[in-house]
Structure formats: structure tokens, C-alpha cells
Design a protein around this motif. Structure first.
Motif, PDB file in Angstrom:
ATOM      1  N   ILE A 161      36.999  61.386  31.334  1.00 49.62           N
ATOM      2  CA  ILE A 161      38.322  61.004  31.802  1.00 49.62           C
ATOM      3  C   ILE A 161      38.487  61.380  33.268  1.00 49.62           C
ATOM      4  O   ILE A 161      37.807  62.270  33.772  1.00 49.62           O
ATOM      5  CB  ILE A 161      39.430  61.680  30.972  1.00 49.62           C
ATOM      6  N   THR A 162      39.390  60.688  33.939  1.00 48.94           N
ATOM      7  CA  THR A 162      39.700  60.990  35.330  1.00 48.94           C
ATOM      8  C   THR A 162      40.983  61.803  35.418  1.00 48.94           C
ATOM      9  O   THR A 162      41.725  61.940  34.437  1.00 48.94           O
ATOM     10  CB  THR A 162      39.880  59.694  36.132  1.00 48.94           C
ATOM     11  N   ALA A 163      41.250  62.313  36.612  1.00 52.42           N
ATOM     12  CA  ALA A 163      42.512  63.013  36.831  1.00 52.42           C
ATOM     13  C   ALA A 163      43.686  62.069  36.623  1.00 52.42           C
ATOM     14  O   ALA A 163      44.745  62.477  36.114  1.00 52.42           O
ATOM     15  CB  ALA A 163      42.545  63.612  38.234  1.00 52.42           C
ATOM     16  N   ALA A 164      43.533  60.797  37.005  1.00 56.26           N
ATOM     17  CA  ALA A 164      44.600  59.824  36.773  1.00 56.26           C
ATOM     18  C   ALA A 164      44.869  59.654  35.282  1.00 56.26           C
ATOM     19  O   ALA A 164      46.034  59.519  34.863  1.00 56.26           O
ATOM     20  CB  ALA A 164      44.224  58.482  37.396  1.00 56.26           C
ATOM     21  N   ASP A 165      43.815  59.672  34.461  1.00 59.72           N
ATOM     22  CA  ASP A 165      44.000  59.588  33.012  1.00 59.72           C
ATOM     23  C   ASP A 165      44.844  60.751  32.506  1.00 59.72           C
ATOM     24  O   ASP A 165      45.750  60.575  31.681  1.00 59.72           O
ATOM     25  CB  ASP A 165      42.653  59.584  32.294  1.00 59.72           C
ATOM     26  N   VAL A 166      44.533  61.937  32.990  1.00 61.96           N
ATOM     27  CA  VAL A 166      45.288  63.124  32.583  1.00 61.96           C
ATOM     28  C   VAL A 166      46.749  62.986  32.990  1.00 61.96           C
ATOM     29  O   VAL A 166      47.672  63.190  32.186  1.00 61.96           O
ATOM     30  CB  VAL A 166      44.672  64.394  33.198  1.00 61.96           C
ATOM     31  N   LEU A 167      46.980  62.633  34.232  1.00 60.04           N
ATOM     32  CA  LEU A 167      48.337  62.573  34.763  1.00 60.04           C
ATOM     33  C   LEU A 167      49.165  61.489  34.094  1.00 60.04           C
ATOM     34  O   LEU A 167      50.384  61.649  33.924  1.00 60.04           O
ATOM     35  CB  LEU A 167      48.290  62.327  36.273  1.00 60.04           C
ATOM     36  N   ASN A 168      48.534  60.398  33.704  1.00 55.74           N
ATOM     37  CA  ASN A 168      49.287  59.259  33.182  1.00 55.74           C
ATOM     38  C   ASN A 168      49.363  59.198  31.662  1.00 55.74           C
ATOM     39  O   ASN A 168      50.097  58.359  31.128  1.00 55.74           O
ATOM     40  CB  ASN A 168      48.690  57.951  33.721  1.00 55.74           C
ATOM     41  N   THR A 169      48.640  60.064  30.959  1.00 60.00           N
ATOM     42  CA  THR A 169      48.644  59.999  29.491  1.00 60.00           C
ATOM     43  C   THR A 169      49.026  61.303  28.813  1.00 60.00           C
ATOM     44  O   THR A 169      49.478  61.282  27.670  1.00 60.00           O
ATOM     45  CB  THR A 169      47.270  59.561  28.958  1.00 60.00           C
ATOM     46  N   TYR A 170      48.858  62.435  29.465  1.00 57.55           N
ATOM     47  CA  TYR A 170      49.174  63.704  28.810  1.00 57.55           C
ATOM     48  C   TYR A 170      50.687  63.862  28.649  1.00 57.55           C
ATOM     49  O   TYR A 170      51.466  63.413  29.493  1.00 57.55           O
ATOM     50  CB  TYR A 170      48.634  64.879  29.626  1.00 57.55           C
ATOM     51  N   SER A 171      51.071  64.514  27.573  1.00 66.03           N
ATOM     52  CA  SER A 171      52.479  64.821  27.347  1.00 66.03           C
ATOM     53  C   SER A 171      52.961  65.883  28.329  1.00 66.03           C
ATOM     54  O   SER A 171      52.154  66.541  29.001  1.00 66.03           O
ATOM     55  CB  SER A 171      52.682  65.330  25.920  1.00 66.03           C
ATOM     56  N   THR A 205      48.234  57.141  40.822  1.00 65.93           N
ATOM     57  CA  THR A 205      46.831  56.922  41.169  1.00 65.93           C
ATOM     58  C   THR A 205      46.429  57.526  42.501  1.00 65.93           C
ATOM     59  O   THR A 205      45.241  57.586  42.803  1.00 65.93           O
ATOM     60  CB  THR A 205      46.522  55.419  41.219  1.00 65.93           C
ATOM     61  N   SER A 206      47.373  57.983  43.304  1.00 69.62           N
ATOM     62  CA  SER A 206      47.097  58.423  44.672  1.00 69.62           C
ATOM     63  C   SER A 206      47.187  59.937  44.788  1.00 69.62           C
ATOM     64  O   SER A 206      48.186  60.540  44.376  1.00 69.62           O
ATOM     65  CB  SER A 206      48.106  57.771  45.631  1.00 69.62           C
ATOM     66  N   SER A 207      46.158  60.546  45.367  1.00 70.40           N
ATOM     67  CA  SER A 207      46.204  61.993  45.568  1.00 70.40           C
ATOM     68  C   SER A 207      47.306  62.382  46.547  1.00 70.40           C
ATOM     69  O   SER A 207      47.945  63.429  46.387  1.00 70.40           O
ATOM     70  CB  SER A 207      44.846  62.505  46.071  1.00 70.40           C
ATOM     71  N   ALA A 208      47.563  61.540  47.549  1.00 71.33           N
ATOM     72  CA  ALA A 208      48.632  61.843  48.501  1.00 71.33           C
ATOM     73  C   ALA A 208      49.985  61.852  47.814  1.00 71.33           C
ATOM     74  O   ALA A 208      50.839  62.708  48.109  1.00 71.33           O
ATOM     75  CB  ALA A 208      48.623  60.833  49.647  1.00 71.33           C
ATOM     76  N   ARG A 209      50.210  60.923  46.901  1.00 69.99           N
ATOM     77  CA  ARG A 209      51.486  60.897  46.169  1.00 69.99           C
ATOM     78  C   ARG A 209      51.608  62.111  45.272  1.00 69.99           C
ATOM     79  O   ARG A 209      52.697  62.688  45.141  1.00 69.99           O
ATOM     80  CB  ARG A 209      51.583  59.610  45.345  1.00 69.99           C
ATOM     81  N   LEU A 210      50.516  62.541  44.664  1.00 70.09           N
ATOM     82  CA  LEU A 210      50.554  63.748  43.839  1.00 70.09           C
ATOM     83  C   LEU A 210      50.906  64.968  44.682  1.00 70.09           C
ATOM     84  O   LEU A 210      51.698  65.814  44.262  1.00 70.09           O
ATOM     85  CB  LEU A 210      49.212  63.960  43.141  1.00 70.09           C
ATOM     86  N   VAL A 211      50.332  65.068  45.867  1.00 70.16           N
ATOM     87  CA  VAL A 211      50.662  66.176  46.762  1.00 70.16           C
ATOM     88  C   VAL A 211      52.164  66.199  47.057  1.00 70.16           C
ATOM     89  O   VAL A 211      52.805  67.244  47.044  1.00 70.16           O
ATOM     90  CB  VAL A 211      49.846  66.077  48.066  1.00 70.16           C
TER      91      VAL A 211
END
Length: 345
Positions: A161-171, A205-211
Motif C-alpha cells: 500500500i502507499t501513503a495515499a492508500d493509508v490517508l484515503n482509506t483508514y478510519s 494525493t499531494s505531499s505538499a497538501r498534507l504538509v
């Protein structure tokens, strides 16, 4: 490494350090962290004829290159989960690559890796934990919060899995757990809430947006110290995506079992969670376990290893000044005792 620092990579890169001017990937090779100390600690075990050392985190091959140069008869089993790292390390090592048995695996698969490399006895192990310079410098890998990139963070881009998968699917609960456990982030619930609100609009999907989300979720007074407020979140996601702590929990006992008497194990970690696991594993095999009520040491309860370091060693001020990314390293090392030294009969 302090709990709020992001792990430093194999080849002297600390993604938690202040952003550096971007250099095109692989245009420079970083000097490995604590290189001289690693060579010094491993030398007594790997200098003999036919010696074998396992570099469990090969990366771009910096430590391996130095070990091969110092010990002409040495063979290295170079393990890395990143196939691109294996290829680039082979290119870097040139003619010496013939003395390396490259294994594509996670370093917890030591028994299988040794079988694949056709190795029966191991004289030394080196683990330089964290994300490598190869991975950090590739913009499309998403490890660094200093540059915008897709949220991938996989050390092996061919699986998982990717970090995007974690961020977009985890509760919310699972995101909070990951951030709190692996990043020791005290504002984990607030950050998780911000992530859920964001992904309701569109996938993150963007690391800058996550920051930006992390920064806006942390109160202003807490943002004024400790560097980039996103570093704990990035550390936590990277550990979750790559299963790093689980791999380390399995790798340490496997290495302790595989190294021969007189063999040595050197581990460098860059954040407190990893260093704690190393400290506990080494303490368990270097302590006398004879019941305290008995007047003499029982051989079967004697220590199997001895510590080669007092506590965790750190980089000196000169190395840190030359390479600030070495500031968070913690090095621990042990040597396996012989039969007579350990008291085993």
C-alpha cells in the motif's frame, strides 16, 4: 533520535533536517553516517580470510564499498527491499560488485536471504535503518516533506500500500493510532480529522497538501519549535506503509541467531521507536539470567553476547557540522561470545 524527528536514511540523509537545496538524484554520493566507527566495530569480526558480512540495508552501497575496500577477502550479502537500490549499488561498486551477493528482500528475511546467497556462516551484520538517500532524493517517492510529490512512501514500489492508500482509506481511529504510535504525535486526532475532511472533497494525493493540513491542525505555539510540524506525520506514514518496526522486531533475533561466535552486529537507528527495540533486544542477550537466589552463575543462563557500546553512540560535532543529517543517529553494537565466554557447555 528524538520522538519528533524523522528517520535518517542509510546514506546520511535525514528527512527531518532543514530543507537543503535540491540536487538532482544521485548527482552526489553521501558519505555514510558514522562510517569510520562502523568499520572499527566490525573489523575484528570481518577481517579474516573468507569472512562474510550482511549489509541488511544496502541502499546505495556506501558502507559496503568501504568494507570491501578495507577487507580484500570479504564477501558481502547486500539486502535491500528496493530493486532500484540494488541496481544502483551494483553500478556504484563497479568491479567490487562481484564480491557482493545481492538479495532483493526486506531485512527481516535473513534466513531466506542467507539461503539465497548460499551462505552458511555470518561474521557480521550491519543495519543502517531508515529511508535511503536514493528514496529521499527521488521526487516521485514522496518521502520528503520539503518537496511536493505523490504520496507513495513505499521502499519497494513494486508492492504494498502507499501513503495515499493509508490517508484515503483508514478510519479516523486507525489514522490516529498510526500518527500517535509511529509518530508520537500528540495532535494525532486533530490531524486525522483534518485528513478525513479533506478526503471528503477529493482524494489526498499531494505531499505538499498534507504538509498544509498538518501545519493547520497544530496550534501555533506548538509549531514554533521542533522543526517542520509535518515530520512526525511523515515518519508515521512511512513506518506504517513499510512495516518497519515489525521488520526490525523479526530481523534482530534472526541476526542474533545467525552470527557466529566472535561475530558482531552493528545497528544504527534514527528515531526513538527503532532505538528502543534495538536496546531491548541487545539487553536481553547480554544479561545474566541466573535466578538471583542462586549463589553462582548457571552456564545455561549466562549472556550470549557482550555490549560493544556504552549506551547509544552518536555522531560527533564535526560530522554533524559537515552533515547535519547525522544529528539523530544512535549506534549500538554487540559481539557474540564464544562457548567458554558464555558459559554454555
Amino acid at each position: 533520535m528524538a520522538a519528533d524527528e524523522q528517520a535518517c536514511p542509510h546514506a546520511s540523509v535525514d528527512a527531518g533536517a532543514a530543507p537543503e537545496p535540491h540536487v538532482p538524484p544521485h548527482s552526489r554520493i553521501h558519505r555514510p553516517v558514522l562510517l569510520d566507527r562502523c568499520l572499527e566495530l566490525l573489523a575484528p569480526a570481518i577481517s579474516g580470510p573468507g569472512a562474510v558480512v550482511v549489509d541488511g540495508t544496502l541502499g546505495l552501497g556506501g558502507h559496503t564499498a568501504a568494507m570491501l575496500a578495507a577487507h580484500p577477502s570479504l564477501t558481502v550479502v547486500g539486502i535491500d527491499r528496493d530493486p532500484d537500490a540494488l541496481r544502483r549499488a551494483a553500478e556504484r561498486l563497479g568491479a567490487d560488485a562481484g564480491r557482493v551477493r545481492f538479495v532483493h528482500a526486506i531485512y527481516d528475511a535473513i534466513p531466506d536471504a542467507l539461503v539465497q546467497a548460499d551462505v552458511d556462516s555470518v561474521d557480521g551484520f550491519l543495519f543502517d535503518l531508515g529511508v535511503s538517500s536514493l528514496q529521499l532524493d527521488e521526487d516521485d517517492r514522496g518521502f520528503s516533506y520539503a518537496r511536493d510529490a505523490p504520496l507513495d512512501m513505499r521502499m519497494d514500489t513494486s508492492r504494498g500500500i502507499t501513503a495515499a492508500d493509508v490517508l484515503n482509506t483508514y478510519s479516523h481511529g486507525d489514522l490516529t493510532r498510526v500518527l500517535r504510535t509511529y509518530g508520537e504525535e500528540k495532535f494525532a486526532p486533530r490531524i486525522a480529522s483534518a485528513i478525513l475532511r479533506e478526503r471528503e472533497k477529493a482524494p489526498l494525493t499531494s505531499s505538499a497538501r498534507l504538509v498544509e493540513l498538518v501545519r493547520d491542525s497544530i496550534p501555533a505555539p506548538a509549531r514554533r519549535t521542533g522543526g517542520n510540524p509535518a515530520k512526525r506525520t511523515f515518519q508515521a506514514l512511512r513506518i506504517e506503509v513499510n512495516g518497519e518496526l515489525d521488520a526490525l522486531r523479526d530481523a534482530l533475533p534472526a541476526a542474533l541467531d545467525a552470527v557466529r561466535p566472535g561475530g558482531r552486529i552493528v545497528v544504527m537507528s534514527y528515531q526513538s521507536l527503532e532505538d528502543r527495540l534495538v536496546k531491548q533486544a541487545f539487553a536481553a542477550v547480554t544479561q545474566d539470567r541466573t535466578p538471583p537466589e542462586l549463589p553462582v552463575v548457571l552456564p545455561e543462563y549466562g549472556p550470549r553476547f557482550r555490549l560493544l557500546t556504552r549506551g547509544a553512540e552518536v555522531a560527533g560535532p564535526e560530522e554533524i557540522e559537515a552533515n547535519p543529517r547525522a544529528a539523530s543517529v544512535r549506534l549500538r553494537a554487540v559481539e557474540r561470545l564464544g562457548t567458554s565466554e558464555s558459559g554454555v557447555t
